[in-house]
Design a protein around this motif. Structure first.
Motif, short mmCIF file in Angstrom:
data_model
loop_
_atom_site.label_atom_id
_atom_site.label_comp_id
_atom_site.label_asym_id
_atom_site.label_seq_id
_atom_site.Cartn_x
_atom_site.Cartn_y
_atom_site.Cartn_z
N SER A 81 0.83 -1.21 0.00
CA SER A 81 0.00 0.00 0.00
C SER A 81 0.86 1.26 0.00
N ALA A 82 0.25 2.36 -0.42
CA ALA A 82 0.93 3.66 -0.37
C ALA A 82 1.23 4.02 1.07
N ASN A 83 0.36 3.62 1.98
CA ASN A 83 0.56 3.88 3.40
C ASN A 83 1.84 3.20 3.88
N LYS A 84 2.08 1.98 3.44
CA LYS A 84 3.29 1.24 3.82
C LYS A 84 4.54 1.97 3.29
N ILE A 85 4.45 2.47 2.07
CA ILE A 85 5.58 3.21 1.49
C ILE A 85 5.85 4.46 2.32
N GLY A 86 4.81 5.18 2.69
CA GLY A 86 4.96 6.39 3.51
C GLY A 86 5.56 6.08 4.87
N ARG A 87 5.10 5.01 5.49
CA ARG A 87 5.64 4.63 6.82
C ARG A 87 7.11 4.25 6.72
N LEU A 88 7.46 3.49 5.68
CA LEU A 88 8.88 3.13 5.47
C LEU A 88 9.73 4.37 5.23
N ALA A 89 9.23 5.27 4.42
CA ALA A 89 9.98 6.49 4.11
C ALA A 89 10.21 7.31 5.37
N ASN A 90 9.20 7.43 6.21
CA ASN A 90 9.35 8.20 7.45
C ASN A 90 10.27 7.48 8.43
N ALA A 91 10.13 6.18 8.55
CA ALA A 91 10.94 5.41 9.51
C ALA A 91 12.42 5.40 9.12
N HIS A 92 12.71 5.43 7.83
CA HIS A 92 14.10 5.33 7.36
C HIS A 92 14.61 6.63 6.75
N PHE A 117 5.33 14.48 -1.27
CA PHE A 117 6.68 14.04 -1.63
C PHE A 117 6.57 13.03 -2.76
N ARG A 118 7.35 13.24 -3.80
CA ARG A 118 7.42 12.30 -4.92
C ARG A 118 8.85 11.76 -4.99
N TYR A 119 8.96 10.47 -5.29
CA TYR A 119 10.23 9.77 -5.20
C TYR A 119 10.89 9.58 -6.56
N PHE A 120 12.23 9.59 -6.55
CA PHE A 120 13.01 9.29 -7.75
C PHE A 120 13.11 7.77 -7.92
N GLU A 121 13.61 7.35 -9.06
CA GLU A 121 13.79 5.94 -9.39
C GLU A 121 14.65 5.22 -8.33
N CYS A 122 15.70 5.89 -7.84
CA CYS A 122 16.60 5.26 -6.86
C CYS A 122 15.87 4.89 -5.57
N ALA A 123 14.79 5.58 -5.26
CA ALA A 123 14.03 5.28 -4.04
C ALA A 123 13.32 3.94 -4.17
N ILE A 124 12.92 3.57 -5.38
CA ILE A 124 12.23 2.29 -5.57
C ILE A 124 13.15 1.15 -5.16
N GLU A 125 14.41 1.24 -5.56
CA GLU A 125 15.39 0.20 -5.19
C GLU A 125 15.57 0.15 -3.67
N GLU A 126 15.58 1.31 -3.05
CA GLU A 126 15.73 1.36 -1.58
C GLU A 126 14.51 0.75 -0.90
N PHE A 127 13.32 1.02 -1.40
CA PHE A 127 12.11 0.42 -0.84
C PHE A 127 12.12 -1.09 -1.02
N LYS A 128 12.58 -1.56 -2.18
CA LYS A 128 12.70 -3.01 -2.42
C LYS A 128 13.62 -3.63 -1.37
N ARG A 129 14.75 -2.99 -1.16
CA ARG A 129 15.72 -3.49 -0.18
C ARG A 129 15.12 -3.54 1.22
N LEU A 130 14.41 -2.47 1.61
CA LEU A 130 13.80 -2.44 2.95
C LEU A 130 12.70 -3.49 3.10
N LEU A 131 11.95 -3.73 2.04
CA LEU A 131 10.85 -4.71 2.11
C LEU A 131 11.36 -6.15 2.16
N THR A 132 12.54 -6.41 1.60
CA THR A 132 13.07 -7.77 1.64
C THR A 132 13.77 -8.07 2.95
N ASN A 133 14.13 -7.04 3.71
CA ASN A 133 14.80 -7.27 5.02
C ASN A 133 13.82 -7.57 6.10
#
Length: 133
Positions: A81-92, A117-133
């Motif tokens: 969810s977008a909410n999950k993305i927002g929480r991850l962004a705030n937490a990290h 806030f709108r994210y660049f392409e590099c943020a997608i990779e960071e979110f992927k990394r955080l979600l797999t951990n």
């Protein structure tokens, strides 16, 4: 022969009115630039003010350099969810210039404009990394 001075006066008055209108419009653009905290919006407003005052384009507008993604779009890409993305962004602490930037957007739930806030392409990779951990 009397017609010439009257025509000149009308022309000068017309030019003065146009310059006055441009000055007022440029002042409004300057005031708008002071109402935002977003750097790109300030640059746009200042460029518009200068261009209006000059009556031609002397300052170019800033160009978009990189595609940005909303939390909804990133959530759809990653299956969360977008909410999950927002929480991850705030937490990290991902809402930084490295990962994106602020824009004005219309709120989904009201008629207000809000900073988003709108994210660049590099943020997608960071979110992927955080979600797999």
């Amino acid at each position: 022969m009397k017609q010439q001075p009257v025509d000149d006066t009308k022309k000068l008055r017309s030019e003065a009115m146009l310059l006055n209108a441009r000055t007022r419009q440029a002042k409004m653009w300057k005031e708008l630039s002071q109402m935002t905290t977003i750097k790109e919006y300030k640059e746009i407003a200042f460029a518009k003010a200068g261009n209006v005052l000059a009556g031609k384009e002397i300052f170019s507008l800033p160009e978009a350099t990189e595609k940005t993604y909303s939390a909804d779009e990133i959530g759809a890409i990653l299956g969360v969810s977008a909410n999950k993305i927002g929480r991850l962004a705030n937490a990290h602490n991902l809402k930084t210039e490295q990962y994106g930037k602020l824009f004005y957007d219309k709120s989904k739930y009201s008629n207000k404009e809000i900073e988003t806030f709108r994210y660049f392409e590099c943020a997608i990779e960071e979110f992927k990394r955080l979600l797999t951990n």
